[in-house]
Design a protein around this motif. Structure first.
Motif, PDB file in Angstrom:
ATOM      1  N   MET A 156       0.839  -1.204   0.000  1.00 26.06           N
ATOM      2  CA  MET A 156       0.000   0.000   0.000  1.00 26.06           C
ATOM      3  C   MET A 156       0.872   1.251   0.000  1.00 26.06           C
ATOM      4  O   MET A 156       2.006   1.236   0.451  1.00 26.06           O
ATOM      5  CB  MET A 156      -0.919   0.008   1.233  1.00 26.06           C
ATOM      6  CG  MET A 156      -2.213  -0.795   1.024  1.00 26.06           C
ATOM      7  SD  MET A 156      -3.181  -0.258  -0.392  1.00 26.06           S
ATOM      8  CE  MET A 156      -3.625   1.413   0.088  1.00 26.06           C
ATOM      9  N   TYR A 157       0.302   2.289  -0.457  1.00 28.34           N
ATOM     10  CA  TYR A 157       1.061   3.543  -0.482  1.00 28.34           C
ATOM     11  C   TYR A 157       0.087   4.704  -0.305  1.00 28.34           C
ATOM     12  O   TYR A 157      -1.123   4.549  -0.495  1.00 28.34           O
ATOM     13  CB  TYR A 157       1.824   3.701  -1.800  1.00 28.34           C
ATOM     14  CG  TYR A 157       0.933   3.731  -3.022  1.00 28.34           C
ATOM     15  CD1 TYR A 157       0.360   4.924  -3.454  1.00 28.34           C
ATOM     16  CD2 TYR A 157       0.654   2.575  -3.733  1.00 28.34           C
ATOM     17  CE1 TYR A 157      -0.466   4.954  -4.563  1.00 28.34           C
ATOM     18  CE2 TYR A 157      -0.162   2.597  -4.843  1.00 28.34           C
ATOM     19  CZ  TYR A 157      -0.726   3.788  -5.256  1.00 28.34           C
ATOM     20  OH  TYR A 157      -1.536   3.823  -6.339  1.00 28.34           O
ATOM     21  N   ILE A 158       0.624   5.825   0.063  1.00 31.93           N
ATOM     22  CA  ILE A 158      -0.186   7.039   0.159  1.00 31.93           C
ATOM     23  C   ILE A 158       0.181   7.927  -1.015  1.00 31.93           C
ATOM     24  O   ILE A 158       1.373   8.192  -1.256  1.00 31.93           O
ATOM     25  CB  ILE A 158       0.072   7.766   1.496  1.00 31.93           C
ATOM     26  CG1 ILE A 158      -0.396   6.859   2.649  1.00 31.93           C
ATOM     27  CG2 ILE A 158      -0.650   9.108   1.541  1.00 31.93           C
ATOM     28  CD1 ILE A 158       0.107   7.303   3.998  1.00 31.93           C
ATOM     29  N   THR A 159      -0.796   8.333  -1.737  1.00 29.77           N
ATOM     30  CA  THR A 159      -0.530   9.151  -2.913  1.00 29.77           C
ATOM     31  C   THR A 159       0.101  10.475  -2.491  1.00 29.77           C
ATOM     32  O   THR A 159      -0.390  11.143  -1.584  1.00 29.77           O
ATOM     33  CB  THR A 159      -1.848   9.416  -3.674  1.00 29.77           C
ATOM     34  OG1 THR A 159      -2.354   8.157  -4.120  1.00 29.77           O
ATOM     35  CG2 THR A 159      -1.611  10.300  -4.892  1.00 29.77           C
ATOM     36  N   PRO A 160       1.206  10.825  -3.132  1.00 32.89           N
ATOM     37  CA  PRO A 160       1.855  12.095  -2.811  1.00 32.89           C
ATOM     38  C   PRO A 160       0.961  13.298  -3.134  1.00 32.89           C
ATOM     39  O   PRO A 160      -0.035  13.162  -3.842  1.00 32.89           O
ATOM     40  CB  PRO A 160       3.093  12.095  -3.717  1.00 32.89           C
ATOM     41  CG  PRO A 160       3.305  10.668  -4.098  1.00 32.89           C
ATOM     42  CD  PRO A 160       1.936  10.062  -4.150  1.00 32.89           C
TER      43      PRO A 160
ATOM     44  N   HIS B  22       9.209   1.462  -3.572  1.00 31.56           N
ATOM     45  CA  HIS B  22      10.624   1.131  -3.795  1.00 31.56           C
ATOM     46  C   HIS B  22      11.419   2.419  -3.972  1.00 31.56           C
ATOM     47  O   HIS B  22      11.926   2.690  -5.054  1.00 31.56           O
ATOM     48  CB  HIS B  22      10.800   0.239  -5.028  1.00 31.56           C
ATOM     49  CG  HIS B  22      10.187  -1.113  -4.889  1.00 31.56           C
ATOM     50  ND1 HIS B  22       8.846  -1.346  -5.062  1.00 31.56           N
ATOM     51  CD2 HIS B  22      10.730  -2.308  -4.571  1.00 31.56           C
ATOM     52  CE1 HIS B  22       8.590  -2.630  -4.868  1.00 31.56           C
ATOM     53  NE2 HIS B  22       9.719  -3.237  -4.566  1.00 31.56           N
ATOM     54  N   ILE B  23      11.484   3.209  -2.928  1.00 30.53           N
ATOM     55  CA  ILE B  23      12.253   4.443  -3.016  1.00 30.53           C
ATOM     56  C   ILE B  23      13.487   4.292  -2.132  1.00 30.53           C
ATOM     57  O   ILE B  23      13.385   3.940  -0.962  1.00 30.53           O
ATOM     58  CB  ILE B  23      11.376   5.648  -2.636  1.00 30.53           C
ATOM     59  CG1 ILE B  23      10.352   5.853  -3.766  1.00 30.53           C
ATOM     60  CG2 ILE B  23      12.247   6.896  -2.427  1.00 30.53           C
ATOM     61  CD1 ILE B  23       9.410   6.992  -3.586  1.00 30.53           C
TER      62      ILE B  23
ATOM     63  N   ARG C 211      12.664   1.426   0.124  1.00 31.17           N
ATOM     64  CA  ARG C 211      11.382   1.255   0.803  1.00 31.17           C
ATOM     65  C   ARG C 211      10.393   2.296   0.293  1.00 31.17           C
ATOM     66  O   ARG C 211      10.539   2.813  -0.805  1.00 31.17           O
ATOM     67  CB  ARG C 211      11.583   1.397   2.321  1.00 31.17           C
ATOM     68  CG  ARG C 211      12.438   0.274   2.944  1.00 31.17           C
ATOM     69  CD  ARG C 211      11.643  -1.019   3.057  1.00 31.17           C
ATOM     70  NE  ARG C 211      10.390  -0.813   3.794  1.00 31.17           N
ATOM     71  CZ  ARG C 211      10.261  -0.835   5.122  1.00 31.17           C
ATOM     72  NH1 ARG C 211      11.323  -1.031   5.878  1.00 31.17           N
ATOM     73  NH2 ARG C 211       9.097  -0.659   5.701  1.00 31.17           N
ATOM     74  N   GLY C 212       9.470   2.589   1.113  1.00 28.01           N
ATOM     75  CA  GLY C 212       8.429   3.534   0.700  1.00 28.01           C
ATOM     76  C   GLY C 212       8.802   4.976   0.935  1.00 28.01           C
ATOM     77  O   GLY C 212       9.970   5.319   1.112  1.00 28.01           O
TER      78      GLY C 212
ATOM     79  N   PHE D  18      10.009  11.475   2.812  1.00 28.45           N
ATOM     80  CA  PHE D  18      10.832  10.986   3.920  1.00 28.45           C
ATOM     81  C   PHE D  18      10.750   9.472   4.002  1.00 28.45           C
ATOM     82  O   PHE D  18       9.708   8.868   3.727  1.00 28.45           O
ATOM     83  CB  PHE D  18      10.372  11.626   5.228  1.00 28.45           C
ATOM     84  CG  PHE D  18      10.442  13.125   5.184  1.00 28.45           C
ATOM     85  CD1 PHE D  18      11.643  13.782   5.495  1.00 28.45           C
ATOM     86  CD2 PHE D  18       9.347  13.877   4.785  1.00 28.45           C
ATOM     87  CE1 PHE D  18      11.712  15.164   5.411  1.00 28.45           C
ATOM     88  CE2 PHE D  18       9.431  15.260   4.713  1.00 28.45           C
ATOM     89  CZ  PHE D  18      10.603  15.906   5.021  1.00 28.45           C
ATOM     90  N   CYS D  19      11.878   8.897   4.389  1.00 27.05           N
ATOM     91  CA  CYS D  19      11.947   7.450   4.563  1.00 27.05           C
ATOM     92  C   CYS D  19      11.009   7.037   5.716  1.00 27.05           C
ATOM     93  O   CYS D  19      11.081   7.629   6.794  1.00 27.05           O
ATOM     94  CB  CYS D  19      13.391   7.057   4.886  1.00 27.05           C
ATOM     95  SG  CYS D  19      13.555   5.336   5.401  1.00 27.05           S
TER      96      CYS D  19
END
Ligand code: ZN
Length: 224
Positions: free
Chosen positions: A1-5, A29-30, A39-40, A59-60
């Motif tokens: 899952m991710y949070i949209t920038p 995958h940043i 990671r995210g 931010f990591c």
């Protein structure tokens, strides 16, 4: 899952073209230089660079250090599917002062063109017809396409007929043929192919773009 920038409008427009799978892969995958892992990202913002890249800052999620990711132009964007195209053939039909512009598709045949011409002049399609390359003397043509060939009547060898002969196989821009309708009356129309163009708009039926002048009267004195 991710949070949209949080994107700038220009970046969002570009981001919207990226597939969902690619969005997830990019945002999860940043690379973090401190953690040396990919990671995210959190609290991410995205802006569009003049080069067409989206620059993501954030931010990591593990160490809180700054991370950054450049999304290259075209990255994650599915290849443009070859859209539907067909060819549009534009014809000028002329007889004396009468003039009509028609558009046919590459699916249409010489018989279709004949029908459109006959409809445009409000004739009845009640006689045989053909297309000939010898404008002044159709009988001396080297290239001819007649309904006779289709219906099994006497025709010249090499006459492919009109019913299955595609317009694109006969015409190129600038090519002119005579359309001869009703061998008893000998109605003749100049047929000029003005252009052949790819079009993405689908059309099945021929179109009459414009008419000028007065069409000939097939049966003077007879009212429909
Ligand atoms: Zn980190």
């Amino acid at each position: 899952m991710y949070i949209t920038p949080t994107f700038t409008p220009a970046a969002l427009e570009r981001w919207a073209k990226i597939t969902d799978d690619s969005k997830e892969r990019i945002l999860t995958h940043i690379y973090c230089g401190s953690c040396t892992t990919g990671r995210g990202i959190r609290d991410a913002t995205g802006e569009l660079h003049a080069s067409g890249c989206i620059i993501l800052h954030g931010f990591c999620p593990d160490c809180g250090g700054k991370v950054c990711r450049v999304v290259e132009p075209g990255e994650g964007v599915p290849p443009v599917r070859k859209g539907f195209t067909q060819k549009a053939l534009t014809f000028h039909i002329r007889r004396e002062s009468f003039f009509v512009t028609l558009v046919h598709s590459d699916k249409h045949t010489l018989e279709d063109l004949a029908e459109t011409i006959i409809r445009a002049v409000d004739f009845d399609l009640d006689h045989c017809f053909g297309f000939y390359d010898k404008l002044g003397r159709p009988g001396a043509s080297k290239e001819e396409y007649t309904l006779f060939a289709d219906i099994g009547e006497e025709s010249n060898p090499g006459d492919p007929g009109v019913q299955t002969t595609a317009l694109v196989d006969v015409f190129r821009p600038g090519k002119k043929l005579i359309f001869l309708f009703d061998y008893g009356h000998d109605w003749r129309f100049d047929v000029t192919c003005k252009s052949i163009e790819e079009t993405s708009s689908k059309f099945r039926k021929p179109k009459v773009l414009e008419k000028q002048g007065t069409p000939p009267i097939q049966y003077p004195g007879y009212k429909h």
